[in-house]
Design a protein around this motif. Structure first.
Motif, mmCIF file in Angstrom:
data_model
loop_
_atom_site.group_PDB
_atom_site.id
_atom_site.type_symbol
_atom_site.label_atom_id
_atom_site.label_comp_id
_atom_site.label_asym_id
_atom_site.label_seq_id
_atom_site.Cartn_x
_atom_site.Cartn_y
_atom_site.Cartn_z
ATOM 1 N N THR A 21 0.610 -1.007 -0.183
ATOM 2 C CA THR A 21 0.018 0.080 -0.265
ATOM 3 C C THR A 21 0.959 1.225 0.062
ATOM 4 O O THR A 21 1.702 1.338 0.407
ATOM 5 C CB THR A 21 -1.161 -0.305 1.085
ATOM 6 O OG1 THR A 21 0.143 -0.026 2.885
ATOM 7 C CG2 THR A 21 -1.825 -1.488 0.917
ATOM 8 N N LYS A 56 -10.918 -9.503 -0.324
ATOM 9 C CA LYS A 56 -10.532 -7.716 -0.831
ATOM 10 C C LYS A 56 -9.837 -8.019 -2.436
ATOM 11 O O LYS A 56 -9.002 -8.587 -2.099
ATOM 12 C CB LYS A 56 -10.129 -7.585 0.046
ATOM 13 C CG LYS A 56 -11.184 -7.059 1.549
ATOM 14 C CD LYS A 56 -10.409 -5.782 2.357
ATOM 15 C CE LYS A 56 -11.334 -5.834 4.125
ATOM 16 N NZ LYS A 56 -13.017 -5.512 3.109
ATOM 17 N N LEU A 58 -7.466 -5.639 -3.698
ATOM 18 C CA LEU A 58 -5.942 -4.037 -4.044
ATOM 19 C C LEU A 58 -5.421 -4.072 -5.595
ATOM 20 O O LEU A 58 -5.406 -4.124 -6.353
ATOM 21 C CB LEU A 58 -5.043 -4.776 -3.512
ATOM 22 C CG LEU A 58 -3.887 -4.290 -2.764
ATOM 23 C CD1 LEU A 58 -4.316 -3.228 -2.093
ATOM 24 C CD2 LEU A 58 -2.190 -4.830 -2.017
ATOM 25 N N ASN A 63 -5.085 3.958 -1.347
ATOM 26 C CA ASN A 63 -6.659 4.273 -0.747
ATOM 27 C C ASN A 63 -6.030 3.251 0.838
ATOM 28 O O ASN A 63 -8.015 3.692 0.975
ATOM 29 C CB ASN A 63 -7.603 4.866 -1.670
ATOM 30 C CG ASN A 63 -8.558 5.584 -0.623
ATOM 31 O OD1 ASN A 63 -8.313 6.485 -0.761
ATOM 32 N ND2 ASN A 63 -9.931 5.252 -0.471
ATOM 33 N N VAL A 64 -6.334 2.536 0.532
ATOM 34 C CA VAL A 64 -5.895 2.046 1.744
ATOM 35 C C VAL A 64 -4.986 1.474 3.098
ATOM 36 O O VAL A 64 -4.281 1.992 2.869
ATOM 37 C CB VAL A 64 -5.326 0.258 1.191
ATOM 38 C CG1 VAL A 64 -5.939 -0.934 2.255
ATOM 39 C CG2 VAL A 64 -7.383 -0.146 -0.387
ATOM 40 N N ASP A 290 -9.966 3.439 2.842
ATOM 41 C CA ASP A 290 -10.453 1.165 3.147
ATOM 42 C C ASP A 290 -9.812 0.903 4.231
ATOM 43 O O ASP A 290 -8.687 1.196 4.704
ATOM 44 C CB ASP A 290 -10.098 1.421 2.051
ATOM 45 C CG ASP A 290 -11.542 -0.227 2.505
ATOM 46 O OD1 ASP A 290 -12.055 -0.079 3.203
ATOM 47 O OD2 ASP A 290 -11.488 -1.089 1.171
ATOM 48 N N TRP A 292 -8.866 -1.680 6.293
ATOM 49 C CA TRP A 292 -9.127 -3.406 6.416
ATOM 50 C C TRP A 292 -8.365 -4.066 7.951
ATOM 51 O O TRP A 292 -7.503 -3.733 8.371
ATOM 52 C CB TRP A 292 -7.767 -3.975 5.570
ATOM 53 C CG TRP A 292 -8.556 -3.515 3.611
ATOM 54 C CD1 TRP A 292 -9.205 -2.144 3.820
ATOM 55 C CD2 TRP A 292 -8.048 -4.341 2.641
ATOM 56 N NE1 TRP A 292 -9.303 -2.708 2.273
ATOM 57 C CE2 TRP A 292 -8.970 -4.044 1.763
ATOM 58 C CE3 TRP A 292 -6.820 -5.909 1.689
ATOM 59 C CZ2 TRP A 292 -8.331 -4.264 0.527
ATOM 60 C CZ3 TRP A 292 -7.101 -5.837 1.249
ATOM 61 C CH2 TRP A 292 -7.456 -4.678 0.743
#
Ligand code: EPU
Length: 292
Positions: A21, A56, A58, A63-64, A290, A292
């Motif tokens: 990320t 999920k 990616l 934005n995670v 977002d 997780w």
């Protein structure tokens, strides 16, 4: 035999997805799966659903935020060639979900196709951008999306029209559907004019945002036409820190993950900002990123 054995050649177990990320923090996923094509992905999703595995996708990871203890499930990346195709017919583009938005927007400007130039500098894949209607003060992707191909989590294919996608501010009604590709309808325009608009957007970004530092863009949505960045700034929180996570001096709606930062530190800073803005202005900020 595990439910995922048929897909083992495309799977990386215990994958360090946090590092993929833009924050470069956070833990691992049980599996990282890179499908060969949509049919294989559909089969995988069917098996995952039968096994009650969490899934999920990616995109570019821009934005995670992945928690330090990771994600106990399947993370999918659509970065195989077949999810990265761009086909043009006149002013219509068919683009794969794994296509990067920035070079796509740049190419459209060169082709004299208007509609994406205002998204210059927004880091995203097409799939991620559609899911959250990515955009900024110069426009968002929703208006140019005519229809999309998706897979539901049980592996069935579904075509959704613009209206069915339900675009809103940094929002779509896609739920947990996975975007496979999008049909974009653009308009003919002068390439030089588009290039100038594209450059203006990039300039604005470079001037007002901490480009080059590890962040996930704006952390909070702008509440009812107000700027979350301005509110956080007015609350005196620029440069506020939790451990190695810091509110950007350049734009207060950005949290920068400095060296050795952890996801927990970022989460603590998010809570601190929320509490302070609520106390000072009575406004409850909602995260755009977002978690997780
Ligand atoms: N402002 C401050 N202090 C700050 C930051 C901003 O006073 O620390 C003020 C600015 O001076 C300006 C106003 O707040 O008057 C709005 O700031 P800006 O133009 O930077 O836009 P924004 O609403 O904060 C939005 C998007 C960005 C996008 C920019 C530019 C949201 C939540 N953010 O930011 O998107 O890059 O417009 O197009 O909608 C993202 O979504 O991750 C993101 C970065």
């Amino acid at each position: 035999m595990s439910w995922w054995s048929d897909f083992a050649s495309r799977i990386e177990p215990d994958a360090p997805v946090g590092k993929q990320t833009w924050y470069r923090v956070g833990g691992r996923a049980r599996h990282l799966y890179r499908p060969r094509d949509a049919a294989e992905l559909a089969a995988f999703l069917g098996c995952a659903a039968d096994a009650s595995a969490s899934v999920k996708v990616l995109g570019s990871g821009a934005n995670v935020l992945i928690r330090d203890d990771g994600f106990d499930g399947e993370v999918i990346r659509l970065d195989d060639e077949c999810f990265r195709s761009v086909r043009r017919t006149g002013t219509t583009l068919e683009v794969g979900a794994g296509v990067d938005l920035l070079p796509l927007a740049q190419r459209c400007c060169e082709w004299g196709l208007a509609g994406l130039e205002g998204l210059a500098g927004i880091p995203a894949t097409v799939g991620g951008a559609v899911r959250m209607n990515a955009g900024g003060r110069f426009g968002e992707i929703g208006p140019v999306v005519r229809q999309i191909e998706t897979l539901t989590l049980d592996g069935s294919q579904e075509t959704l029209t613009h209206e069915q996608i339900g675009f809103g501010y940094r929002h779509s009604d896609l739920g947990d559907r996975i975007v496979l590709s999008a049909r974009l309808e653009l308009r003919e325009d002068d390439p030089d004019r588009l290039k100038n608009l594209f450059d203006d957007c990039l300039d604005h970004k470079r001037r007002s945002q901490p480009v080059g530092e590890n962040s996930a863009g704006c952390v909070f949505k702008n509440p009812n036409g107000e700027s979350a960045g301005a509110l956080i700034d007015r609350a005196g929180l620029k440069n506020a820190c939790c451990g190695h996570a810091r509110v950007s001096q350049r734009h207060a709606n950005f949290i920068v993950a400095q060296e050795r930062a952890t996801a927990s530190e970022i989460l603590r800073l998010i809570d601190l900002i929320r509490e302070r803005v609520l106390r000072e202005f009575g406004i409850e900020l909602e995260t755009e990123i977002d978690i997780w």
